[in-house]
Scaffold this motif. Structure first.
Motif, PDB file in Angstrom:
ATOM      1  N   ALA A 466       1.165  -0.610   0.270  1.00  0.00           N
ATOM      2  CA  ALA A 466       0.357  -0.372  -0.306  1.00  0.00           C
ATOM      3  C   ALA A 466       0.555   1.333  -0.133  1.00  0.00           C
ATOM      4  O   ALA A 466       2.129   1.271   0.107  1.00  0.00           O
ATOM      5  CB  ALA A 466      -1.107   0.301   1.133  1.00  0.00           C
ATOM      6  N   GLU A 467       0.305   2.303  -0.397  1.00  0.00           N
ATOM      7  CA  GLU A 467       1.309   2.999  -1.147  1.00  0.00           C
ATOM      8  C   GLU A 467       0.370   4.608  -0.454  1.00  0.00           C
ATOM      9  O   GLU A 467      -0.606   4.782  -1.534  1.00  0.00           O
ATOM     10  CB  GLU A 467       1.536   3.466  -2.163  1.00  0.00           C
ATOM     11  CG  GLU A 467       2.913   4.814  -2.083  1.00  0.00           C
ATOM     12  CD  GLU A 467       3.927   4.044  -4.063  1.00  0.00           C
ATOM     13  OE1 GLU A 467       3.522   4.595  -4.873  1.00  0.00           O
ATOM     14  OE2 GLU A 467       4.123   3.628  -3.707  1.00  0.00           O
ATOM     15  N   MET A 468       0.825   5.442   0.386  1.00  0.00           N
ATOM     16  CA  MET A 468      -0.091   6.678   0.527  1.00  0.00           C
ATOM     17  C   MET A 468       0.834   7.845   0.768  1.00  0.00           C
ATOM     18  O   MET A 468       1.886   8.153   0.892  1.00  0.00           O
ATOM     19  CB  MET A 468      -1.084   6.138   1.556  1.00  0.00           C
ATOM     20  CG  MET A 468      -1.893   5.342   1.925  1.00  0.00           C
ATOM     21  SD  MET A 468      -3.099   5.464   2.760  1.00  0.00           S
ATOM     22  CE  MET A 468      -4.459   4.173   2.735  1.00  0.00           C
ATOM     23  N   ALA A 469       0.081   9.444   0.012  1.00  0.00           N
ATOM     24  CA  ALA A 469       0.643  10.124   0.595  1.00  0.00           C
ATOM     25  C   ALA A 469       0.458  10.693   1.951  1.00  0.00           C
ATOM     26  O   ALA A 469      -0.980  10.427   2.275  1.00  0.00           O
ATOM     27  CB  ALA A 469       0.246  11.294  -0.663  1.00  0.00           C
ATOM     28  N   VAL A 470       0.875  11.580   2.653  1.00  0.00           N
ATOM     29  CA  VAL A 470       0.406  11.845   4.297  1.00  0.00           C
ATOM     30  C   VAL A 470       1.490  13.750   4.442  1.00  0.00           C
ATOM     31  O   VAL A 470       2.635  13.172   3.971  1.00  0.00           O
ATOM     32  CB  VAL A 470       0.884  10.702   5.499  1.00  0.00           C
ATOM     33  CG1 VAL A 470       0.170   9.588   5.338  1.00  0.00           C
ATOM     34  CG2 VAL A 470       2.174  10.499   5.029  1.00  0.00           C
ATOM     35  N   ASP A 471       0.002  14.076   4.918  1.00  0.00           N
ATOM     36  CA  ASP A 471       1.328  15.026   5.667  1.00  0.00           C
ATOM     37  C   ASP A 471       1.123  15.093   6.964  1.00  0.00           C
ATOM     38  O   ASP A 471       0.161  15.008   8.121  1.00  0.00           O
ATOM     39  CB  ASP A 471      -0.271  16.417   5.290  1.00  0.00           C
ATOM     40  CG  ASP A 471       0.476  17.569   6.057  1.00  0.00           C
ATOM     41  OD1 ASP A 471       1.738  17.619   5.976  1.00  0.00           O
ATOM     42  OD2 ASP A 471       0.395  18.866   5.029  1.00  0.00           O
ATOM     43  N   LEU A 472       2.490  15.100   7.569  1.00  0.00           N
ATOM     44  CA  LEU A 472       2.603  14.979   9.184  1.00  0.00           C
ATOM     45  C   LEU A 472       3.390  16.336   9.882  1.00  0.00           C
ATOM     46  O   LEU A 472       3.023  16.356  10.912  1.00  0.00           O
ATOM     47  CB  LEU A 472       4.320  14.461   9.527  1.00  0.00           C
ATOM     48  CG  LEU A 472       4.628  12.965   8.554  1.00  0.00           C
ATOM     49  CD1 LEU A 472       6.201  12.713   8.700  1.00  0.00           C
ATOM     50  CD2 LEU A 472       3.875  12.124   8.621  1.00  0.00           C
ATOM     51  N   ALA A 473       2.273  16.747   9.096  1.00  0.00           N
ATOM     52  CA  ALA A 473       2.017  18.632   9.342  1.00  0.00           C
ATOM     53  C   ALA A 473       0.305  18.499  10.169  1.00  0.00           C
ATOM     54  O   ALA A 473       0.543  19.575  11.137  1.00  0.00           O
ATOM     55  CB  ALA A 473       2.018  19.933   8.414  1.00  0.00           C
ATOM     56  N   VAL A 474       0.107  17.421   9.959  1.00  0.00           N
ATOM     57  CA  VAL A 474      -1.080  17.132  10.420  1.00  0.00           C
ATOM     58  C   VAL A 474      -1.503  16.098  10.693  1.00  0.00           C
ATOM     59  O   VAL A 474      -3.283  16.111  11.464  1.00  0.00           O
ATOM     60  CB  VAL A 474      -2.660  17.440   9.275  1.00  0.00           C
ATOM     61  CG1 VAL A 474      -2.742  19.629   8.356  1.00  0.00           C
ATOM     62  CG2 VAL A 474      -2.639  16.817   8.256  1.00  0.00           C
ATOM     63  N   GLU A 475      -0.772  15.022  10.859  1.00  0.00           N
ATOM     64  CA  GLU A 475      -1.723  13.882  11.553  1.00  0.00           C
ATOM     65  C   GLU A 475       0.416  13.642  11.954  1.00  0.00           C
ATOM     66  O   GLU A 475       0.756  13.301  11.445  1.00  0.00           O
ATOM     67  CB  GLU A 475      -1.190  13.078   9.934  1.00  0.00           C
ATOM     68  CG  GLU A 475      -1.895  11.278  10.365  1.00  0.00           C
ATOM     69  CD  GLU A 475      -2.508  11.008   8.806  1.00  0.00           C
ATOM     70  OE1 GLU A 475      -2.855  10.028   9.431  1.00  0.00           O
ATOM     71  OE2 GLU A 475      -2.077  11.141   7.843  1.00  0.00           O
ATOM     72  N   ASN A 476      -0.136  12.372  12.949  1.00  0.00           N
ATOM     73  CA  ASN A 476       1.183  12.126  13.661  1.00  0.00           C
ATOM     74  C   ASN A 476       1.060  10.573  12.727  1.00  0.00           C
ATOM     75  O   ASN A 476       0.604  10.079  12.279  1.00  0.00           O
ATOM     76  CB  ASN A 476       0.407  11.434  15.306  1.00  0.00           C
ATOM     77  CG  ASN A 476       1.516  10.450  15.623  1.00  0.00           C
ATOM     78  OD1 ASN A 476       1.664   9.298  15.927  1.00  0.00           O
ATOM     79  ND2 ASN A 476       2.409  11.331  16.734  1.00  0.00           N
ATOM     80  N   ARG A 477       3.245  10.958  12.725  1.00  0.00           N
ATOM     81  CA  ARG A 477       3.676   9.772  12.246  1.00  0.00           C
ATOM     82  C   ARG A 477       3.342   8.502  12.395  1.00  0.00           C
ATOM     83  O   ARG A 477       3.644   7.756  10.901  1.00  0.00           O
ATOM     84  CB  ARG A 477       4.824  10.185  11.953  1.00  0.00           C
ATOM     85  CG  ARG A 477       6.016   9.589  11.144  1.00  0.00           C
ATOM     86  CD  ARG A 477       7.472   9.144  11.552  1.00  0.00           C
ATOM     87  NE  ARG A 477       8.636   8.040  11.215  1.00  0.00           N
ATOM     88  CZ  ARG A 477       8.580   7.200  11.686  1.00  0.00           C
ATOM     89  NH1 ARG A 477       8.542   7.149  12.423  1.00  0.00           N
ATOM     90  NH2 ARG A 477       9.462   5.987  10.740  1.00  0.00           N
TER      91      ARG A 477
END
Length: 532
Positions: A466-477
């Motif tokens: 699985a592959e996703m783009a995440v934003d660690l500025a708004v979500e815990n790593r």
């Protein structure tokens, strides 16, 4: 797998290999020439395996296949589906239309560009709409496609981040074209890069019918022989997926043959890290194994003249096999390939009374091979006198040239200096030198090396990612990674793994340097068991 009975096939361009195994024991094996329609060759191999064993057919639990069906179809431009193409990205992505840079004959094989559309829609990197999805444009295009396309490819801008526009477009297409038309969504195929992801999606759509026909023929042949086993197809990373899943994602099988060979080499040798040298009749594939799996390519993969971002093994293919032609003049080697006599070795090679000197003949002259072709059940008429007449100087130079080419290939696959173990497998393994190979700690030629790829297909591990783009500025790593892990586990279950047997292979994090904030790509690979 201690008592489980399994059958595996590895289909190459020249040979189709088959094995019947009980646990780690090879009960029966066969190596035959690949037939033009591929499937017939597999069925012939299946019958040979069954005839040469006393196994109760009803007790066979797994049948798996490493296949060149999809690769051959794309390369040869044969039996491909006519594809309708939707890119959801106007007005932002109109500068480079879909299929730009594709070979013209491949475009024609997919029905041309009559049904290629760029419609308004798509998402920004932050998940917001670029513009609302133009549903009417999709409806109108779908109506025009009815009865004219067999498959549809849908690609949206940043759909791996937010897939809602692709999902809605698929609903509309399904409504107007019905269940008989295949639909491929790009966010289920590859990662962020738009053009390569779109290319991968279109190619996947083009070969769904090819894979469906192969799987259905495979199922029928197995059922007709009273085999009620689970059916699997090898993926590009050397793991397997159930046959029905392979029909949905045939693009994930384009490198299944080399990947199966790597897994077979690991299984037979017990070596988890090092080089694998898979020698065939026409070419040699050199791969590198990391923790038992083939190292993935870090660059775009070219399939049939099209750049894709499908994950494939990092392979170096060289024009060196048992049938490779050795050119000479006045007892001096003037050329080593790239031409090969291929499956005509038994007609054209000097060992068999033919006029052409090949790598196989040099192996006979040095004593690595006997004059007959040991990998076949049939005894061909041989001509030892033709080999004895060869100049010792010519044999010595040719052997050195062959050895040097193998050494260079192994060295090119290393990512750091040092010595590594090398595993030699494939029907042509004995045709190349294995003594004192520079750059290696040892050269291993395991038992059953000639059918190593077929054995590799029987290793009962399901793989998915699985592959996703995440934003660690708004979500815990950790929460972001857990979300990708959960999706990867769901994907491996869909591919045939038993729930609760999932195991993480690796977690990859790549920051998006060109995006603001702390956005990055997270990719998780997992494996699971076929049997509890």
């Amino acid at each position: 797998m201690s008592d489980q009975i399994r059958i595996g096939f590895d289909v190459g361009g020249t040979f189709t290999d088959g094995v019947l195994m009980k646990g780690k024991q090879v009960i029966s094996k066969t190596k035959s020439l690949t037939t033009e329609d591929i499937t017939t060759g597999i069925i012939n191999a299946l019958d040979t395996l069954l005839e040469n064993s006393t196994v109760d057919h009803s007790k066979i639990e797994m049948v798996s296949l490493g296949t060149t069906h999809t690769t051959n179809a794309i390369i040869e431009r044969r039996k491909l589906d006519t594809v309708g193409v939707f890119r959801i990205g106007a007005p932002a992505t109109t500068a480079i239309p879909p299929m730009t840079g594709w070979p013209e004959d491949l475009i024609a094989a997919l029905g041309g560009k009559e049904h290629v559309h760029i419609v308004r829609g798509g998402s920004e990197y932050n998940g917001k709409d670029i513009v609302p999805l133009d549903e009417k444009a999709i409806m109108d295009a779908a109506k025009a496609m009815k009865g004219k396309v067999g498959s549809v490819a849908i690609t949206g801008v940043f759909s791996p981040i937010l897939s809602k526009h692709e999902d809605r477009a698929a609903e509309i297409v399904r409504e107007y074209l019905g269940e008989e038309v295949f639909i491929t969504l790009s966010h289920k195929i590859a990662s962020i890069s738009l053009l390569e992801r779109e290319n991968s999606t279109i190619l996947n759509a083009s070969v769904k019918s090819v894979m469906k026909r192969a799987v259905e023929a495979f199922k029928t042949a197995v059922a007709d022989r009273n085999i009620q086993a689970k059916l699997f197809v090898v993926q590009n990373d050397g793991s397997v997926m159930n046959a029905d899943h392979a029909v949905e994602y045939p693009i994930f099988t384009v490198a299944s043959g080399p990947a199966a060979s790597v897994r077979g080499a690991v299984y037979l040798s017990g070596i988890q890290n090092g080089a694998v040298v898979d020698v065939g009749g026409t070419s040699t594939d050199v791969a590198y194994i990391v923790n038992g799996f083939p190292r993935e390519s870090s660059i775009t993969v070219n399939i049939g003249g099209v750049k894709t971002n499908v994950r494939c093994p990092d392979l170096l293919s060289i024009a060196l096999g048992g049938g490779t032609i050795i050119k000479s003049q006045q007892e001096k080697v003037t050329g080593l390939g790239p031409e090969s006599v291929g499956y005509n070795l038994v007609k054209l090679g000097k060992s068999f009374g033919g006029p052409i000197l090949t790598v196989h003949d040099i192996a006979v002259a040095t004593g690595r091979l006997s004059s007959k072709l040991d990998i076949f059940d049939t005894n061909y008429v041989t001509h030892p006198a033709a080999i004895e007449a060869l100049s010792p100087a010519l044999v010595k130079e040719a052997n050195a040239r062959i050895k040097e080419r193998v050494e260079i290939a192994i060295d090119q696959m290393k990512t750091e200096s040092g010595l590594v173990p090398a595993i030699f497998i494939g029907g042509g393994a004995l045709a190349v030198p294995q003594e004192d190979i520079e750059g290696t700690t040892e050269v291993v030629l395991p038992n059953h090396f000639e059918v190593g790829g077929a054995i590799g297909t029987t290793i009962a591990e399901i793989g998915a990612a699985a592959e996703m783009a995440v934003d660690l500025a708004v979500e815990n790593r950790n929460e972001a990674i857990d979300r990708v892990v959960a999706q990867a586990k769901k994907n491996v279950q869909n591919a045939g793994a038993i729930t609760g047997t999932e195991e993480i292979i690796d977690v990859e994090e790549i920051p998006f340097a060109y995006m603001p904030g702390k956005k990055q790509k997270v990719r998780v690979r997992v494996k699971g068991k076929v049997f509890s």
